[in-house]
Structures are given as structure tokens and as C-alpha cells.
Design a protein around this motif. Structure first.
Motif, PDB file in Angstrom:
ATOM      1  N   ILE A 105      67.738 101.667  27.089  1.00  0.00           N
ATOM      2  CA  ILE A 105      67.929 100.908  25.855  1.00  0.00           C
ATOM      3  C   ILE A 105      68.591  99.562  26.172  1.00  0.00           C
ATOM      4  N   ASP A 106      67.926  98.490  25.786  1.00  0.00           N
ATOM      5  CA  ASP A 106      68.520  97.154  25.885  1.00  0.00           C
ATOM      6  C   ASP A 106      68.966  96.783  24.474  1.00  0.00           C
ATOM      7  N   HIS A 107      70.222  97.060  24.171  1.00  0.00           N
ATOM      8  CA  HIS A 107      70.726  96.914  22.811  1.00  0.00           C
ATOM      9  C   HIS A 107      70.594  95.479  22.292  1.00  0.00           C
ATOM     10  N   THR A 108      71.003  94.510  23.112  1.00  0.00           N
ATOM     11  CA  THR A 108      70.940  93.119  22.690  1.00  0.00           C
ATOM     12  C   THR A 108      69.508  92.697  22.394  1.00  0.00           C
ATOM     13  N   LYS A 109      68.596  93.064  23.266  1.00  0.00           N
ATOM     14  CA  LYS A 109      67.184  92.721  23.063  1.00  0.00           C
ATOM     15  C   LYS A 109      66.655  93.337  21.770  1.00  0.00           C
ATOM     16  N   LEU A 110      67.034  94.576  21.500  1.00  0.00           N
ATOM     17  CA  LEU A 110      66.585  95.255  20.286  1.00  0.00           C
ATOM     18  C   LEU A 110      67.151  94.582  19.038  1.00  0.00           C
ATOM     19  N   PHE A 111      68.425  94.253  19.037  1.00  0.00           N
ATOM     20  CA  PHE A 111      69.033  93.653  17.854  1.00  0.00           C
ATOM     21  C   PHE A 111      68.479  92.247  17.601  1.00  0.00           C
ATOM     22  N   GLU A 112      68.179  91.521  18.671  1.00  0.00           N
ATOM     23  CA  GLU A 112      67.563  90.201  18.496  1.00  0.00           C
ATOM     24  C   GLU A 112      66.146  90.325  17.948  1.00  0.00           C
ATOM     25  N   ALA A 113      65.426  91.364  18.345  1.00  0.00           N
ATOM     26  CA  ALA A 113      64.081  91.607  17.798  1.00  0.00           C
ATOM     27  C   ALA A 113      64.170  91.938  16.314  1.00  0.00           C
ATOM     28  N   MET A 114      65.170  92.721  15.927  1.00  0.00           N
ATOM     29  CA  MET A 114      65.363  93.039  14.513  1.00  0.00           C
ATOM     30  C   MET A 114      65.671  91.772  13.718  1.00  0.00           C
ATOM     31  N   ARG A 115      66.465  90.884  14.289  1.00  0.00           N
ATOM     32  CA  ARG A 115      66.753  89.613  13.622  1.00  0.00           C
ATOM     33  C   ARG A 115      65.482  88.774  13.469  1.00  0.00           C
ATOM     34  N   ALA A 116      64.651  88.773  14.496  1.00  0.00           N
ATOM     35  CA  ALA A 116      63.398  88.024  14.417  1.00  0.00           C
ATOM     36  C   ALA A 116      62.517  88.560  13.281  1.00  0.00           C
ATOM     37  N   ASP A 117      62.511  89.861  13.092  1.00  0.00           N
ATOM     38  CA  ASP A 117      61.755  90.456  11.987  1.00  0.00           C
ATOM     39  C   ASP A 117      62.354  90.073  10.646  1.00  0.00           C
ATOM     40  N   LEU A 118      63.674  90.011  10.561  1.00  0.00           N
ATOM     41  CA  LEU A 118      64.327  89.601   9.323  1.00  0.00           C
ATOM     42  C   LEU A 118      64.010  88.145   8.990  1.00  0.00           C
ATOM     43  N   VAL A 119      63.910  87.319  10.025  1.00  0.00           N
ATOM     44  CA  VAL A 119      63.516  85.922   9.813  1.00  0.00           C
ATOM     45  C   VAL A 119      62.114  85.864   9.219  1.00  0.00           C
ATOM     46  N   GLU A 120      61.204  86.661   9.759  1.00  0.00           N
ATOM     47  CA  GLU A 120      59.833  86.675   9.257  1.00  0.00           C
ATOM     48  C   GLU A 120      59.756  87.219   7.828  1.00  0.00           C
ATOM     49  N   GLU A 121      60.737  88.033   7.448  1.00  0.00           N
ATOM     50  CA  GLU A 121      60.791  88.560   6.083  1.00  0.00           C
ATOM     51  C   GLU A 121      61.506  87.597   5.129  1.00  0.00           C
ATOM     52  N   GLY A 122      61.981  86.465   5.666  1.00  0.00           N
ATOM     53  CA  GLY A 122      62.677  85.485   4.836  1.00  0.00           C
ATOM     54  C   GLY A 122      64.124  85.838   4.549  1.00  0.00           C
ATOM     55  N   LEU A 123      64.686  86.764   5.330  1.00  0.00           N
ATOM     56  CA  LEU A 123      66.056  87.221   5.100  1.00  0.00           C
ATOM     57  C   LEU A 123      67.036  86.733   6.171  1.00  0.00           C
ATOM     58  N   GLY A 124      66.563  85.992   7.106  1.00  0.00           N
ATOM     59  CA  GLY A 124      67.409  85.450   8.159  1.00  0.00           C
ATOM     60  C   GLY A 124      66.864  84.095   8.576  1.00  0.00           C
ATOM     61  N   PRO A 125      67.637  83.344   9.344  1.00  0.00           N
ATOM     62  CA  PRO A 125      69.010  83.643   9.747  1.00  0.00           C
ATOM     63  C   PRO A 125      69.983  83.362   8.612  1.00  0.00           C
ATOM     64  N   MET A 126      71.267  83.288   8.905  1.00  0.00           N
ATOM     65  CA  MET A 126      72.279  83.011   7.902  1.00  0.00           C
ATOM     66  C   MET A 126      72.203  81.539   7.468  1.00  0.00           C
ATOM     67  N   PRO A 127      72.744  81.212   6.285  1.00  0.00           N
ATOM     68  CA  PRO A 127      72.622  79.834   5.749  1.00  0.00           C
ATOM     69  C   PRO A 127      73.002  78.738   6.740  1.00  0.00           C
ATOM     70  N   ARG A 128      74.125  78.897   7.428  1.00  0.00           N
ATOM     71  CA  ARG A 128      74.551  77.856   8.377  1.00  0.00           C
ATOM     72  C   ARG A 128      73.545  77.718   9.522  1.00  0.00           C
ATOM     73  N   HIS A 129      72.973  78.828   9.962  1.00  0.00           N
ATOM     74  CA  HIS A 129      71.981  78.784  11.032  1.00  0.00           C
ATOM     75  C   HIS A 129      70.731  78.023  10.584  1.00  0.00           C
ATOM     76  N   LYS A 130      70.379  78.150   9.307  1.00  0.00           N
ATOM     77  CA  LYS A 130      69.207  77.446   8.784  1.00  0.00           C
ATOM     78  C   LYS A 130      69.402  75.935   8.847  1.00  0.00           C
ATOM     79  N   GLU A 131      70.637  75.491   8.616  1.00  0.00           N
ATOM     80  CA  GLU A 131      70.938  74.062   8.751  1.00  0.00           C
ATOM     81  C   GLU A 131      70.727  73.615  10.187  1.00  0.00           C
ATOM     82  N   PHE A 132      71.146  74.444  11.137  1.00  0.00           N
ATOM     83  CA  PHE A 132      70.989  74.116  12.553  1.00  0.00           C
ATOM     84  C   PHE A 132      69.516  73.981  12.924  1.00  0.00           C
ATOM     85  N   LEU A 133      68.700  74.916  12.452  1.00  0.00           N
ATOM     86  CA  LEU A 133      67.300  74.900  12.880  1.00  0.00           C
ATOM     87  C   LEU A 133      66.566  73.693  12.315  1.00  0.00           C
ATOM     88  N   GLU A 134      66.897  73.296  11.094  1.00  0.00           N
ATOM     89  CA  GLU A 134      66.250  72.113  10.519  1.00  0.00           C
ATOM     90  C   GLU A 134      66.618  70.869  11.306  1.00  0.00           C
TER      91      GLU A 134
END
Length: 401
Positions: free
Chosen positions: A105-134
Motif C-alpha cells: 500500500i502506497d498511502h500517499t499515492k492513494l490519497f493523492e489519487a482520491m484528491r484527483a477524483d474529487l477535483v474531477e467531481e468539482g469538490l477539490g481542491p480547497m478554495p485557496r488552492h484554486k487561487e493558486f492554480l489559476e
């Protein structure tokens, strides 16, 4: 229902978790492990705030018993991706004697994959992170700064070539927020007579913040650009003085593109070698220090010895260790987007580390990561601690003969 396509690719990891729970709290005095999850220590004490609970969430999402939500996303982003759960799981009795579950089990890799799925669902990243990406799309850095100001820290009249066998990848944090660290490393390189280049204006953000927070399309765009720029520089070796950038280029880029056409080293590895070769002359420092292992440099890349060798070679420097070091080291709290997304949580975690450093009687807590430096400084200030926080390059630069 949510697609969770990135998590599905790692479903074997999800179902490999036996639920032992050592990732919640594991005390193993023999190996210096006192506690596991820094977020759990400063959050509601229930499963979703540590690794086993997050894996249970992944299972629920894959089996469509759970739906992604804003609340679920907030929990998933309250993780520093420090990897302590990963190294703890590797040390379980089950892993060593019965079945290699933890090593699978690569825990970090798994949790980052879950975050990537949340981004695709429109639920991530957090508001401050969205400012960074823009901003990163516009100016190739997450700090709301102009791209051309990446080299503003370089002393006036100093010219650095764009092609050399050794290329220094500067990153974003030091040029834009902690120029004193970049200036210290520059001073060291010049004192040792090292010939090097930088790739500005072609250097962009390495993508670390976006790999960590699940914005993988932008992360890959930045990575592709930097890889081509580094190839064009004719680099045979790339040196990086930022644990996050180092982990990203040396590990994430390799996973994306395969073997890189150049060697990637961290600044502490280069400095150690320069000292061993007698190319850096230092005066006596007369100071007691303790060393904090950055997660991206330590657990993620297994570089533990180089910074300690440097400190031990410095005349007049006494190194005293904290009770939690190397793969059992306590996270500073800044990684995985937590410093920007949940700044109060980040500082609370860092306070734990400052208190632990104070117990050693050291004058300084030394580290090798700009994120660690900043967050530990914030914690020391909040605690009104007398201990000083510095990067290892600052200590070296201040004591050049």
C-alpha cells in the motif's frame, strides 16, 4: 455516482488494508516511533482523520456506498501527505512475518489519487488552492507573482548562464518568498567554484502543489514544459534546493515520463560531496543544533544521512537528535496543501516539533526545506520559543571561511 477512476486504478491497495490500525497510533520505542498521524493529533479523534479511515472512505466510494461531498473533501485535504502512516504500516508484524501488506500500500499515492477524483467531481481542491492554480496557469507560479520576478533575488550585475552540465532548478518558494535561502545556496556554490546554470525564463513551477492536491492536468502540463526546458539546457545533473521540487522532479516526473536524461540531486547531496572534496572552507560555528527531516526529502526520498554528515563535518557544530528522527520523524505540518488550505492546523502540528526540538537543548532547529522553515518559524513565534529555525544552507553560508 462518482467515477473515481484514479482511485479504481489503485483498488488493490484499498482492499489490501487489513484494518490493523497502526496508522492511527503506534508507539515503538525500539525504533523511536512515538505517534503516527500529525493531523489526527489535532483533529476530531475518529477514523476519517487518519489513514485507515481514509482507506475505508475509498472502499465506500468504490462500492458506491458513499457519495463524494464537500465535507468528505475537507477531510481528504486535511492530510500533509507526510507518509508516516506508510512507513508505520511497513513496520507491522503482519508485514514482516506473515504478509507484505504494508509494503504494497502506497498511502500517499492513494490519497493523492482520491484528491484527483474529487477535483474531477468539482469538490477539490480547497478554495485557496484554486487561487493558486489559476495564477499558475497565467504566471507559472502559485504565489501571485510575475513570472519575470523569479530571478529578482539574484544580486544586480550577477549573470548566470542558461546552459551547463549542472543546472540549478530554483523552484518557486525561495525565489518568491524566501530569497535569503536562494542567496545562501548561491553563496555556497560560488565559494566552492561550482559552474552551473539556471533555465530562467523557461523554468516554471515544478507542479508539486498540484500533484499533491489532485490537479493533475495542470501538474502534467508544468512537468512537460520543465522537462523540455531542462533537456534544452544540456544538463547532465540537476540540483534542487527545495524538498518539494526535488521529490516532484526525481519521483513524479519519472513516474510520468520514465527515466530522465539527467541525474537529479538535492542540494544537501551536492554540498556534502563538496565538503568531502575539501572545496568548502568553514570557520568554527560554536553552536548546538538539532535536525528536522523534511517529509519529502526523508520518508519520500530516503535522504537522511547527507544533511547529518554536513552538520557533523562543520567545525564547532554539535548535532543533538530529537526523539523522533528519520523515517519516524514528526511532520512540520506544512505539506500536502495543508499550510495554504488549513494554516491554523499546520501551525498547531509544527508546535509539536518545536517543543520536541526544545527538549534537546539545541540553539537551532535546522532543516532542508523552505516549507519546513516557514512553518516551523511560525510555530516558534506563536510559542515565543527561544529556539531559532534555519535552513542548512543558511548555517553553512553564515560560516564560510
Amino acid at each position: 455516482m462518482a467515477k473515481m477512476k484514479n482511485t479504481k486504478k489503485l483498488s488493490d491497495m484499498v482492499y489490501a488494508c487489513s484494518g490493523i490500525g497502526d496508522c492511527r497510533i503506534a508507539y515503538r520505542w525500539a525504533v523511536g516511533r512515538y505517534g503516527v498521524c500529525p493531523v489526527l493529533e489535532h483533529s476530531p479523534q475518529f477514523d476519517p482523520f487518519y489513514a485507515r479511515g481514509k482507506i475505508r472512505i475509498a472502499k465506500g466510494l468504490l462500492e458506491e456506498e458513499l457519495e463524494p461531498s464537500e465535507g468528505l473533501a475537507r477531510v481528504m485535504y486535511q492530510c500533509t501527505t507526510c507518509g508516516n502512516c506508510h512507513s508505520t504500516c511497513h513496520q507491522t508484524l503482519c508485514e514482516e512475518i506473515i504478509l507484505p501488506i504494508g509494503r504494497f500500500i502506497d498511502h500517499t499515492k492513494l490519497f493523492e489519487a482520491m484528491r484527483a477524483d474529487l477535483v474531477e467531481e468539482g469538490l477539490g481542491p480547497m478554495p485557496r488552492h484554486k487561487e493558486f492554480l489559476e495564477w499558475a496557469k497565467k504566471e507559472h507560479n502559485p504565489y501571485m507573482e510575475k513570472h519575470e520576478d523569479r530571478v529578482k533575488w539574484i544580486p544586480k550585475g550577477k549573470t548566470i548562464p542558461q546552459k551547463a552540465e549542472l543546472v540549478w532548478f530554483m523552484g518557486c518558494t525561495e525565489p518568491y518568498r524566501q530569497p535569503e535561502l536562494a542567496q545562501a545556496f548561491l553563496k555556497i556554490l560560488e565559494a566552492a567554484g561550482v559552474e552551473f546554470a539556471i533555465i530562467h525564463p523557461n523554468e516554471w513551477c515544478c507542479g508539486s502543489v498540484f500533484f499533491r492536491t489532485g490537479v493533475w492536468d495542470l501538474a502534467e502540463e508544468l512537468a512537460k514544459h520543465n522537462l523540455e526546458a531542462l533537456k534544452a539546457s544540456e544538463a547532465k545533473k540537476v540540483v534542487i534546493h527545495c524538498a518539494g521540487c526535488f521529490r516532484t522532479i526525481a519521483k513524479d516526473y519519472v513516474e510520468l515520463f520514465g527515466e530522465l536524461p539527467f541525474e537529479v540531486i538535492d542540494a544537501v547531496e551536492l554540498i556534502r560531496d563538496l565538503m568531502k572534496e575539501g572545496k568548502l572552507k568553514l570557520q568554527k560555528a560554536n553552536v548546538k543544533v538539532t535536525y528536522h527531516d523534511p517529509c519529502h526529502l526523508g520518508r519520500h526520498m530516503e535522504i537522511y544521512d547527507a544533511p547529518r554528515e554536513i552538520l557533523e563535518m562543520m567545525p564547532g557544530v554539535e548535532l543533538v537528535e530529537m526523539k523522533r528522527i528519520k523515517d519516524a520523524s514528526w511532520c512540520c505540518g506544512a505539506g500536502g496543501g495543508v499550510k495554504s488550505g488549513f494554516p491554523e492546523l499546520a501551525v498547531e502540528i509544527a508546535k509539536d516539533r518545536i517543543k520536541e526540538a526544545e527538549e534537546t537543548g539545541a540553539d537551532y532547529i535546522i532543516t532542508a526545506c523552505p516549507f519546513c522553515v516557514k512553518n516551523l518559524q511560525d510555530a516558534a513565534e506563536a510559542l515565543k520559543s527561544k529556539i531559532k529555525v534555519a535552513d542548512i544552507v543558511e548555517l553553512i553560508a553564515e560560516n564560510l571561511a
